[in-house]
Design a protein around this motif. Structure first.
Motif, PDB file in Angstrom:
ATOM      1  N   THR A  63       1.010   5.585   1.890  1.00 15.97           N
ATOM      2  CA  THR A  63       1.013   4.329   1.152  1.00 15.97           C
ATOM      3  C   THR A  63      -0.189   3.496   1.569  1.00 15.97           C
ATOM      4  O   THR A  63      -0.458   3.325   2.751  1.00 15.97           O
ATOM      5  N   LYS A  64      -0.905   2.977   0.589  1.00 15.86           N
ATOM      6  CA  LYS A  64      -2.105   2.204   0.864  1.00 15.86           C
ATOM      7  C   LYS A  64      -1.844   0.706   0.689  1.00 15.86           C
ATOM      8  O   LYS A  64      -0.886   0.300   0.028  1.00 15.86           O
ATOM      9  N   VAL A  65      -2.743  -0.110   1.285  1.00 18.88           N
ATOM     10  CA  VAL A  65      -2.600  -1.570   1.249  1.00 18.88           C
ATOM     11  C   VAL A  65      -3.851  -2.186   0.648  1.00 18.88           C
ATOM     12  O   VAL A  65      -4.977  -1.897   1.083  1.00 18.88           O
ATOM     13  N   ILE A 280      11.098   1.049  -9.011  1.00 23.62           N
ATOM     14  CA  ILE A 280      10.028   2.014  -8.744  1.00 23.62           C
ATOM     15  C   ILE A 280      10.316   3.326  -9.477  1.00 23.62           C
ATOM     16  O   ILE A 280       9.441   3.925 -10.103  1.00 23.62           O
ATOM     17  N   LYS A 281      11.554   3.768  -9.403  1.00 21.28           N
ATOM     18  CA  LYS A 281      11.926   5.027 -10.036  1.00 21.28           C
ATOM     19  C   LYS A 281      11.809   4.947 -11.561  1.00 21.28           C
ATOM     20  O   LYS A 281      11.481   5.943 -12.223  1.00 21.28           O
ATOM     21  N   ALA A 319       7.796   1.112  -0.971  1.00 25.06           N
ATOM     22  CA  ALA A 319       7.031   2.266  -0.497  1.00 25.06           C
ATOM     23  C   ALA A 319       7.949   3.450  -0.229  1.00 25.06           C
ATOM     24  O   ALA A 319       7.632   4.588  -0.588  1.00 25.06           O
ATOM     25  N   ALA A 320       9.095   3.186   0.380  1.00 22.64           N
ATOM     26  CA  ALA A 320      10.053   4.259   0.655  1.00 22.64           C
ATOM     27  C   ALA A 320      10.534   4.903  -0.635  1.00 22.64           C
ATOM     28  O   ALA A 320      10.803   6.106  -0.686  1.00 22.64           O
ATOM     29  N   ALA A 321      10.611   4.099  -1.710  1.00 25.04           N
ATOM     30  CA  ALA A 321      11.090   4.598  -3.004  1.00 25.04           C
ATOM     31  C   ALA A 321       9.999   5.303  -3.802  1.00 25.04           C
ATOM     32  O   ALA A 321      10.289   5.909  -4.838  1.00 25.04           O
ATOM     33  N   GLY A 322       8.739   5.193  -3.354  1.00 24.21           N
ATOM     34  CA  GLY A 322       7.668   5.904  -4.038  1.00 24.21           C
ATOM     35  C   GLY A 322       6.496   5.074  -4.501  1.00 24.21           C
ATOM     36  O   GLY A 322       5.571   5.607  -5.123  1.00 24.21           O
ATOM     37  N   ALA A 323       6.478   3.754  -4.227  1.00 19.55           N
ATOM     38  CA  ALA A 323       5.299   2.945  -4.568  1.00 19.55           C
ATOM     39  C   ALA A 323       4.094   3.473  -3.806  1.00 19.55           C
ATOM     40  O   ALA A 323       4.210   3.915  -2.661  1.00 19.55           O
ATOM     41  N   ALA A 353       4.648  -2.671   6.776  1.00 19.45           N
ATOM     42  CA  ALA A 353       5.531  -2.292   5.670  1.00 19.45           C
ATOM     43  C   ALA A 353       5.173  -0.914   5.118  1.00 19.45           C
ATOM     44  O   ALA A 353       6.066  -0.104   4.813  1.00 19.45           O
ATOM     45  N   ALA A 354       3.891  -0.641   4.974  1.00 19.44           N
ATOM     46  CA  ALA A 354       3.458   0.651   4.433  1.00 19.44           C
ATOM     47  C   ALA A 354       3.926   1.790   5.332  1.00 19.44           C
ATOM     48  O   ALA A 354       4.405   2.828   4.848  1.00 19.44           O
ATOM     49  N   HIS A 355       3.807   1.590   6.645  1.00 18.46           N
ATOM     50  CA  HIS A 355       4.224   2.663   7.555  1.00 18.46           C
ATOM     51  C   HIS A 355       5.740   2.846   7.543  1.00 18.46           C
ATOM     52  O   HIS A 355       6.241   3.978   7.588  1.00 18.46           O
ATOM     53  N   ILE A 356       6.474   1.742   7.473  1.00 13.16           N
ATOM     54  CA  ILE A 356       7.933   1.853   7.392  1.00 13.16           C
ATOM     55  C   ILE A 356       8.325   2.685   6.174  1.00 13.16           C
ATOM     56  O   ILE A 356       9.197   3.556   6.245  1.00 13.16           O
ATOM     57  N   GLY A 357       7.679   2.422   5.052  1.00 14.64           N
ATOM     58  CA  GLY A 357       7.960   3.194   3.849  1.00 14.64           C
ATOM     59  C   GLY A 357       7.581   4.656   4.005  1.00 14.64           C
ATOM     60  O   GLY A 357       8.303   5.551   3.537  1.00 14.64           O
ATOM     61  N   ASP A 358       6.466   4.915   4.666  1.00 17.45           N
ATOM     62  CA  ASP A 358       6.003   6.293   4.814  1.00 17.45           C
ATOM     63  C   ASP A 358       6.907   7.128   5.697  1.00 17.45           C
ATOM     64  O   ASP A 358       6.974   8.358   5.550  1.00 17.45           O
ATOM     65  N   ILE A 359       7.595   6.490   6.638  1.00 18.30           N
ATOM     66  CA  ILE A 359       8.547   7.234   7.465  1.00 18.30           C
ATOM     67  C   ILE A 359       9.595   7.902   6.581  1.00 18.30           C
ATOM     68  O   ILE A 359      10.017   9.031   6.821  1.00 18.30           O
TER      69      ILE A 359
END
Length: 430
Positions: A63-65, A280-281, A319-323, A353-359
């Motif tokens: 995920t990018k910022v 997101i979905k 981000a976790a959902a796919g953004a 936030a991006a890293h949390i989503g990427d986990i």
């Protein structure tokens, strides 16, 4: 011959360029090629003006910022904006120059010169403001004026642009007559709406969509379909106007992908927390997986001047959902033009936030970093642990804020640190 990276990818070619981006992402070049061919990943760059940092966004990628900056009609301080560019260079992946005050051509070119990142713009700003200044009315520009401004930005080296093509005249009239809490919060979207009303004509971007596709293909840059009717209040989220524009954006995105033009979609603004995942979905389902560039999402309307914190909550979930690309928000959101310090606060919050989503999204590819940090933390190896955090300098200042700890623990638990004791206890049970 293929001329865009998407067309080359469809021919099965894994180019040196694709290999370079794949190496940065830590993914197999063939996987990246396939995702580009399908329109599910894009390379954020202008083929004639490549940026120093290689940035790809989309399916299976980190995920990018994005960092927004730029002058306002109230505050024109190029030195401050260039300091924000320095912050973006350190913490961000892309940046957007949203300037609306001062010499816009000069400011944009200075930002491009100073940036190590791909730069985006909103060309409707410039054509509207120049029309307002020269003709005493922002809606007096012609379609040709708009298209020439888009091309000028591409020639300067802009890598992606917000193009508000999905708001139709009919939809604009309906939203202005509606009972929405806030009818329109998009500055560029409102400029397009104003032009349509004044000229009694359809959206000039929509009317010239095929020409825009040809233009962006020439520079192999990315069209970012703007969300003119994004909700500016959680009460307006996913209303008929929000969803109708998203449906039109999906149609336009599919036309771009068919033509081999890189494209992503913007959204969704203020959205309650329980709606974010399916929001997101929905975009992914409607578009076939076109990358989603999200502002926030902001799950509450009452957090200013802590909107960077509130929106980071929404951004992590998105981000976790796919953004794919998160547009940061600063503490100044809804209140003022952000300072350099506020820009830094905002982008750091979104980096987290991006890293949390990427986990969630990338699994072990992302979480191995967390495991490494935790391993050092458990062994009380402070220097090694701190050096691997998102912001080591800030972490070290906090660790030593009362001076160097007297024990091997930190000053929170001191001599009663469970990790310090458990290392001793483990020796007795060997």
């Amino acid at each position: 011959m293929a001329r865009t990276v998407m067309e080359e990818a469809r021919q099965g070619r894994v180019t040196d360029e694709i290999r370079a981006y794949a190496k940065v992402e830590g993914v197999a070049p063939e996987k990246l090629r396939r995702r580009i061919a399908e329109g599910r990943a894009v390379l954020i760059r202008n083929v004639f003006h490549p940026s120093e940092k290689l940035v790809a966004i989309g399916a299976g990628l980190a995920t990018k910022v994005n960092v927004n900056l730029g002058t306002s009609s109230e505050v024109v301080d190029l030195d401050a904006e260039l300091k924000k560019v320095e912050v973006a260079n350190r913490w961000g992946d892309t940046l957007m120059d949203l300037s609306v005050g001062g010499d816009l051509d000069y400011i944009r070119r200075e930002v491009l010169r100073a940036s190590k990142l791909p730069v985006g713009t909103v060309p409707i700003y410039q054509v509207f403001i120049e029309s307002f200044t020269k003709k005493r009315g922002g809606a007096y520009f012609t379609e040709e004026d708009l298209l020439k401004t888009v091309e000028k930005h591409l020639k300067d080296g802009v890598a992606f642009m917000t193009i508000h093509a999905a708001v139709t005249r009919d939809l604009a009239l309906k939203v202005l007559r509606s009972e929405r809490v806030i009818p329109v919060v998009s500055r560029g979207g409102d400029m397009v709406i104003g032009w349509m009303l004044h000229n009694k004509s359809e959206n000039p971007y929509l009317k010239n969509w095929d020409y825009l596709l040809e233009l962006f293909a020439q520079y192999d840059a990315v069209i970012s379909i703007g969300d003119a009717l994004r909700p500016g209040a959680i009460a307006d989220a996913h209303d008929e106007f929000h969803v109708a524009e998203l449906v039109e954006a999906a149609r336009l995105a599919k036309r771009a992908v068919k033509k081999g033009v890189q494209v992503m979609i913007e959204g969704p603004g203020h959205v309650p927390l329980n709606d974010i995942i399916w929001s997101i979905k929905l975009e992914k389902r409607l578009t076939g997986g076109v990358p989603y560039y999200v502002l926030g999402p902001l799950p509450t309307d009452v957090a200013a001047p802590y909107d960077h914190i509130a929106s980071a909550v929404g951004a992590a979930l998105a981000a976790a959902a796919g953004a794919d690309l998160l547009c940061y928000i600063t503490p100044a959101e809804h209140l003022a033009l952000p300072t350099v310090e506020q820009v830094e606060e905002g982008v750091k919050a979104y980096r987290v936030a991006a890293h949390i989503g990427d986990i969630v999204k990338l699994g072990k590819r992302a979480s191995r970093w967390d495991r490494e940090v935790s391993t050092y933390r458990g062994k009380l190896q402070w220097r090694e642990m701190i050096s691997r955090l998102i912001d080591p300098e800030a972490a070290w200042r906090v660790y030593t804020q009362y001076g160097t700890p007297k024990t091997n623990a930190c000053t929170m638990c001191g001599g009663y640190c469970p990790m310090m004791w458990v290392m001793q206890q483990a020796k007795t049970v060997e």
